[in-house]
Design an enzyme around this catalytic site. Structure first.
Site, mmCIF file in Angstrom:
data_model
loop_
_atom_site.group_PDB
_atom_site.id
_atom_site.type_symbol
_atom_site.label_atom_id
_atom_site.label_comp_id
_atom_site.label_asym_id
_atom_site.label_seq_id
_atom_site.Cartn_x
_atom_site.Cartn_y
_atom_site.Cartn_z
ATOM 1 N N TYR A 153 -1.706 -7.270 16.784
ATOM 2 C CA TYR A 153 -1.997 -6.469 15.588
ATOM 3 C C TYR A 153 -3.332 -5.735 15.745
ATOM 4 O O TYR A 153 -3.422 -4.526 15.513
ATOM 5 C CB TYR A 153 -2.028 -7.391 14.371
ATOM 6 C CG TYR A 153 -2.270 -6.683 13.063
ATOM 7 C CD1 TYR A 153 -1.258 -5.956 12.459
ATOM 8 C CD2 TYR A 153 -3.504 -6.747 12.414
ATOM 9 C CE1 TYR A 153 -1.456 -5.308 11.244
ATOM 10 C CE2 TYR A 153 -3.718 -6.115 11.212
ATOM 11 C CZ TYR A 153 -2.688 -5.399 10.623
ATOM 12 O OH TYR A 153 -2.899 -4.750 9.427
ATOM 13 N N SER B 144 -4.549 2.168 8.817
ATOM 14 C CA SER B 144 -4.932 1.286 9.910
ATOM 15 C C SER B 144 -5.371 -0.055 9.315
ATOM 16 O O SER B 144 -4.766 -0.538 8.362
ATOM 17 C CB SER B 144 -6.041 1.948 10.732
ATOM 18 O OG SER B 144 -6.439 1.144 11.807
ATOM 19 N N LYS C 92 -3.848 -1.620 15.964
ATOM 20 C CA LYS C 92 -4.669 -0.884 15.007
ATOM 21 C C LYS C 92 -5.833 -0.169 15.685
ATOM 22 O O LYS C 92 -6.206 0.944 15.298
ATOM 23 C CB LYS C 92 -5.165 -1.817 13.904
ATOM 24 C CG LYS C 92 -4.060 -2.393 13.021
ATOM 25 C CD LYS C 92 -3.281 -1.303 12.299
ATOM 26 C CE LYS C 92 -2.283 -1.881 11.308
ATOM 27 N NZ LYS C 92 -1.562 -0.850 10.541
ATOM 28 N N ASP D 114 13.418 3.513 10.182
ATOM 29 C CA ASP D 114 12.709 2.579 11.038
ATOM 30 C C ASP D 114 11.813 3.429 11.924
ATOM 31 O O ASP D 114 12.291 4.138 12.816
ATOM 32 C CB ASP D 114 13.717 1.789 11.874
ATOM 33 C CG ASP D 114 13.056 0.824 12.862
ATOM 34 O OD1 ASP D 114 11.826 0.896 13.049
ATOM 35 O OD2 ASP D 114 13.787 0.008 13.456
ATOM 36 N N ILE E 298 0.824 -1.204 0.000
ATOM 37 C CA ILE E 298 0.000 0.000 0.000
ATOM 38 C C ILE E 298 0.857 1.252 0.000
ATOM 39 O O ILE E 298 0.552 2.235 -0.672
ATOM 40 C CB ILE E 298 -0.964 -0.014 1.207
ATOM 41 C CG1 ILE E 298 -2.006 -1.134 1.029
ATOM 42 C CG2 ILE E 298 -1.668 1.326 1.365
ATOM 43 C CD1 ILE E 298 -2.884 -1.360 2.252
ATOM 44 N N THR F 34 -0.974 -7.685 -0.880
ATOM 45 C CA THR F 34 0.352 -7.117 -0.635
ATOM 46 C C THR F 34 1.255 -8.219 -0.081
ATOM 47 O O THR F 34 0.755 -9.247 0.411
ATOM 48 C CB THR F 34 0.294 -5.980 0.403
ATOM 49 O OG1 THR F 34 -0.084 -6.542 1.674
ATOM 50 C CG2 THR F 34 -0.695 -4.894 -0.003
ATOM 51 N N LYS G 239 3.725 12.805 15.823
ATOM 52 C CA LYS G 239 4.394 13.807 16.662
ATOM 53 C C LYS G 239 5.217 14.783 15.823
ATOM 54 O O LYS G 239 5.077 16.007 15.933
ATOM 55 C CB LYS G 239 5.293 13.096 17.677
ATOM 56 C CG LYS G 239 6.217 14.016 18.481
ATOM 57 C CD LYS G 239 7.078 13.193 19.425
ATOM 58 C CE LYS G 239 8.151 14.036 20.076
ATOM 59 N NZ LYS G 239 7.604 15.072 20.988
#
Length: 253
Positions: A158, A144, A162, A65, A19, A193, A126
């Protein structure tokens, strides 16, 4: 056509595949300058090769990262330095479940997933919000998952990450609405994906969920990237704090 995106700048995380790659290419085709970020240096060749085939806006790449604060700070600063400002961001970096039940999961597996999928999103917001507030506005899209609302078997880390991401988006939107910064999320369902393939390997039972999709197929990445580009555009100027499902109807059943 989202003409207002031409000449604007954006960060796309997880841009080396899936994505994230589709989002980077979508924005480039619309004339955006894109700072493509990925944890894998090999992602640079993929996004550059695909970008060269379509032309469009300016492309820069940075290895980052998103679970590391120094990397995220440098990513945002590099985009501002390269393009003069940061108009948008699509935060797609992340990974799927390890495939262990709650009582079998190690604390390291839990921590690793949340470090990227939730803490990483916090760090991106942030620093991106800080840059956008200084210039008077911008738009951020968090990728998400429907797993936030439809828990994944053997995917507690997971689904939890999310769900937390969706809450984080709402709070960030509330805090920044009057500063001209919009924050939204997209909740893709099953999407073809590399990460989805790995997820099916980890949790084979999810194949039955895919078979139950009302539309009878999984999404393609460019079916997600179109909505992401729309949310960055002025056409979505009155949309903030929402989590939009793109899931072939799976939440209906």
């Amino acid at each position: 056509m989202l003409d207002d995106l031409k000449g604007k700048s954006a960060i796309v995380t997880g841009a080396g595949s899936g994505i994230g790659l589709a989002c980077a290419l979508e924005l480039l085709q619309l004339g955006c300058a894109v700072m493509a970020a990925d944890i894998n240096a090999s992602g640079e060749s993929e996004v550059r090769e695909r970008a060269a085939a379509i032309g469009g806006g300016k492309l820069e790449f940075i290895r980052a990262d998103i679970s590391r604060e120094d990397d995220v700070r440098a990513m945002v600063q590099s985009a501002v330095d390269a393009f003069g400002r940061l108009d948008g961001a699509i935060n797609s970096a992340g990974f799927g479940p390890v495939g262990h039940a709650v009582h079998e999961m190690t604390s390291d597996e839990w921590d690793r997933n949340l470090a990227t999928n939730l803490r990483g999103m916090f760090l991106c917001l942030k620093y991106q919000i800080s840059a956008m507030r200084q210039q008077g506005g911008g738009s951020i899209v968090a990728i998400s998952s429907t797993a936030a609302e439809l828990p994944i078997l053997r995917g507690a880390e997971y689904s939890s990450a999310k769900a937390g991401m969706n809450s984080l988006v709402r709070v960030a939107a509330l805090e920044n609405s009057r500063e001209g910064v919009r924050v939204n999320a997209i909740m893709p369902g099953a999407t073809y994906t590399p990460a989805h393939v790995k997820s099916l390997e980890a949790v084979p039972e999810q194949i039955e969920v895919v078979k139950a999709l009302p539309m009878g197929r999984v999404a393609q990445p460019d079916e997600i990237s179109g909505m992401a580009a729309f949310l960055l555009s002025d056409r979505a100027s009155y949309i903030t704090g929402t989590s939009i499902p793109i899931e072939g109807g799976i939440l209906l059943v």
